[in-house]
Structure formats: C-alpha cells, structure tokens
Design a protein around this motif. Structure first.
Motif, PDB file in Angstrom:
ATOM      1  N   HIS A 115       0.807  -1.219   0.000  1.00  0.00           N
ATOM      2  CA  HIS A 115       0.000   0.000   0.000  1.00  0.00           C
ATOM      3  C   HIS A 115       0.838   1.267   0.000  1.00  0.00           C
ATOM      4  CE1 HIS A 115      -3.572  -2.446   1.788  1.00  0.00           C
ATOM      5  NE2 HIS A 115      -3.469  -2.591   0.494  1.00  0.00           N
ATOM      6  N   GLY A 164      -8.041  11.456   1.440  1.00  0.00           N
ATOM      7  CA  GLY A 164      -9.221  10.678   1.067  1.00  0.00           C
ATOM      8  C   GLY A 164      -9.099  10.038  -0.300  1.00  0.00           C
ATOM      9  N   THR A 165      -8.539  10.774  -1.246  1.00  0.00           N
ATOM     10  CA  THR A 165      -8.373  10.245  -2.599  1.00  0.00           C
ATOM     11  C   THR A 165      -7.426   9.055  -2.606  1.00  0.00           C
ATOM     12  OG1 THR A 165      -8.742  12.445  -3.529  1.00  0.00           O
ATOM     13  CG2 THR A 165      -7.655  10.814  -4.939  1.00  0.00           C
ATOM     14  N   ALA A 190      -6.695   7.040  -0.081  1.00  0.00           N
ATOM     15  CA  ALA A 190      -7.338   5.904   0.587  1.00  0.00           C
ATOM     16  C   ALA A 190      -8.325   5.216  -0.347  1.00  0.00           C
ATOM     17  CB  ALA A 190      -8.038   6.373   1.861  1.00  0.00           C
ATOM     18  N   GLU A 191      -9.063   6.028  -1.086  1.00  0.00           N
ATOM     19  CA  GLU A 191     -10.067   5.463  -1.997  1.00  0.00           C
ATOM     20  C   GLU A 191      -9.394   4.666  -3.116  1.00  0.00           C
ATOM     21  OE1 GLU A 191     -13.965   7.078  -4.518  1.00  0.00           O
ATOM     22  OE2 GLU A 191     -12.374   8.443  -3.886  1.00  0.00           O
ATOM     23  N   ARG A 192      -8.337   5.239  -3.688  1.00  0.00           N
ATOM     24  CA  ARG A 192      -7.620   4.571  -4.774  1.00  0.00           C
ATOM     25  C   ARG A 192      -6.999   3.262  -4.294  1.00  0.00           C
ATOM     26  NH1 ARG A 192      -4.954   6.808  -9.052  1.00  0.00           N
ATOM     27  NH2 ARG A 192      -5.498   8.932  -9.571  1.00  0.00           N
ATOM     28  N   GLY A 239      -8.110   1.520  -1.736  1.00  0.00           N
ATOM     29  CA  GLY A 239      -9.138   0.622  -1.200  1.00  0.00           C
ATOM     30  C   GLY A 239      -8.910   0.244   0.251  1.00  0.00           C
ATOM     31  N   ALA A 243      -9.168   1.681   4.593  1.00  0.00           N
ATOM     32  CA  ALA A 243      -9.871   2.579   5.491  1.00  0.00           C
ATOM     33  C   ALA A 243      -9.052   3.848   5.722  1.00  0.00           C
ATOM     34  CB  ALA A 243     -10.118   1.874   6.823  1.00  0.00           C
ATOM     35  N   PRO A 244      -9.724   4.963   5.962  1.00  0.00           N
ATOM     36  CA  PRO A 244      -9.012   6.226   6.211  1.00  0.00           C
ATOM     37  C   PRO A 244      -7.982   6.112   7.330  1.00  0.00           C
ATOM     38  CG  PRO A 244     -11.344   6.641   5.935  1.00  0.00           C
ATOM     39  CD  PRO A 244     -11.179   5.152   5.928  1.00  0.00           C
ATOM     40  N   LEU A 282      -4.916   4.505   6.065  1.00  0.00           N
ATOM     41  CA  LEU A 282      -4.125   5.401   5.226  1.00  0.00           C
ATOM     42  C   LEU A 282      -3.292   6.338   6.091  1.00  0.00           C
ATOM     43  CD1 LEU A 282      -4.080   8.388   3.560  1.00  0.00           C
ATOM     44  CD2 LEU A 282      -3.302   6.281   2.485  1.00  0.00           C
ATOM     45  N   GLN A 330      -8.822  19.748   3.414  1.00  0.00           N
ATOM     46  CA  GLN A 330      -8.118  18.538   2.958  1.00  0.00           C
ATOM     47  C   GLN A 330      -6.626  18.622   3.255  1.00  0.00           C
ATOM     48  OE1 GLN A 330      -9.487  18.801  -1.166  1.00  0.00           O
ATOM     49  NE2 GLN A 330     -10.614  16.901  -0.841  1.00  0.00           N
TER      50      GLN A 330
END
Lengths: 112, 112
Positions: free
Chosen positions: B17, B36-37, B39-41, B43, B45-46, B49, B70
DNA sequence: TCCACTATTCGATAGTCGTTGAAATATCGG
DNA sequence: CCGATATTTCAACGACTATCGAATAGTGGA
C-alpha cells in the motif's frame, strides 16, 4: 518486474543487518563471502545470519554457492538493478521532478 | 545520509500500500493528492491510510500540507533521490558489476 | 452557532519479524 | 569410519506491523 517483487526486494533490504550484509557482498564482488565471515562482521549469531540470507535469497538479491564446506553468498547485481530501474521508472514518470533519475530510469531492465 | 535513514526509507516503501501510495504521489507531482483520494484509490480505510502516510512522513519520503479541509500529501523527490544515490553508491563501489548504475551513482547527493 | 465534511487518534486484535541456543546436516582430513 | 569444521533447521519468545471501527479534532458554509 511487478510491484510485489519490488516490495519483496525493498523489504529484504529494509533491515540494518541485511542492508549491511548486502553491502558487504557488493564490495566483495562476484566471489562473495562465506556465511561465517558475514555473521562475524555483522556481530550476529550464525542462525540469525541464515535467517537474513534466506530473506535476501527469496528476494533474489543474493545467490548461494558451495565451496568445500563453506557456503559463499554473492550479490545479484541484475536483480538489484531491476529494483533500481523500477524505482527510477516511477520517479519522473513523465513529470518534472528535477532529479537526474530520468535518464537513469531508461535502463531496459525496468520493464522486465 | 546514513544507513539507518536508508533503512527507514526502504522499510517505508517495502509495503504494497505504501509503495502504491508513493507511486500515486509521484505521478501526481508537486501538487500531491488529498488523503481521502489516496485511501479510496488504494481501497483501504481512512485510518489505515493515516497509518501509512505517517510511516512515509517519518521516512521523509512525503510532505503534508493543508488546503482548506483537505490534507494533501506530496512526494519528496529529494529524499527519494538520496536513497537511490545511496543504493547506487553501494552498487559498483569500485567493482565491476556490469551495470549502468556506476555513472548514475555519481550523483552528488549520495554523500550527503 | 450548528452542521457537514475531512482526516486523525485511540483501542483492540491477528499476524509477522528478528533473535537466540540447541540439535541436525553436510563436507573434509586422516 | 570418525572427529572437526561450517552452516542450517527447529522451537520458543518478545516486539513490532497492519488492520479496522469508533470517537475526536479541525475547517468551512449557512
């Protein structure tokens, strides 16, 4: 060369004793060094050295060959270069990062 | 740049990761990406990350800056180049390793 | 001020790492 | 074959890593 392989190689080098051992082997050149010598130079128990050389071998960073009753370990320069190629390939990926890694990253081995 | 610092950097990159996150940040350039971006990319949890970005920051591989609500993370190209310099400095240390890392390792940052 | 949004900190948990001593394996010399 | 040397394998342990959900802090808009 995929990300998982690079992660394995980085993890193998990401330890005080293994990085030191790899450095010794790089300096020793293709002839390499016997396990006992490495353990002595690093100041760790023989069984600990075996643990670390196994990690380095699984990451393809070193090779092993027997000479009489000693096991000589030698750095695998090709594998090391593949890792560097991958890292420099990521670095400067079409971006202006201001580093000299761009021209270096052109190493053909990066795409393996 | 001492061995311990290099070990920290390698350990930071030696994870699926974190290597992926660092790669994203390298591609994103100096502007970086918000937490956030990333973490989303990736996959994850925040909170996971955050754990990883902290590792990368402690290794000085990424920087953090606030933009409104942000937090943007960006790759630290200088630190990355120092690590590469150290590794290529070890590689080919006066030996004939048959790789192209020799001329590259001449980067002044290696001795920092 | 109050709420929505963004990200971090905290607590708990499962898994992996690094270490060592003792025992086992492999090789050589006599 | 037997003893000496070199290294590995095994078992056990303490410490650290990675993960997540829930709770907390910081920021901006109405």
């Amino acid at each position: 060369m995929d990300a998982a392989t690079v992660v394995d190689a980085l993890a193998a080098l990401a330890h005080e004793h293994r990085l030191a051992a790899f450095r010794l082997l790089v300096e020793a050149g293709p002839a390499g060094l016997p396990a006992g010598t490495i353990a002595e130079r690093l100041g760790i128990a023989p069984s600990s050295l075996t643990f670390h050389t196994r990690e380095l071998m699984q990451a393809r960073l070193v090779t092993q060959r027997r000479v009489s009753r000693q096991l000589f370990y030698a750095a695998n320069f090709d594998a090391m270069n593949d890792v560097l190629g991958y890292l420099t390939e990521n670095c400067c990926a079409g971006e202006a990062c201001g580093l000299e890694c761009g021209p270096t990253g052109s190493a053909g081995s990066a795409a393996r």
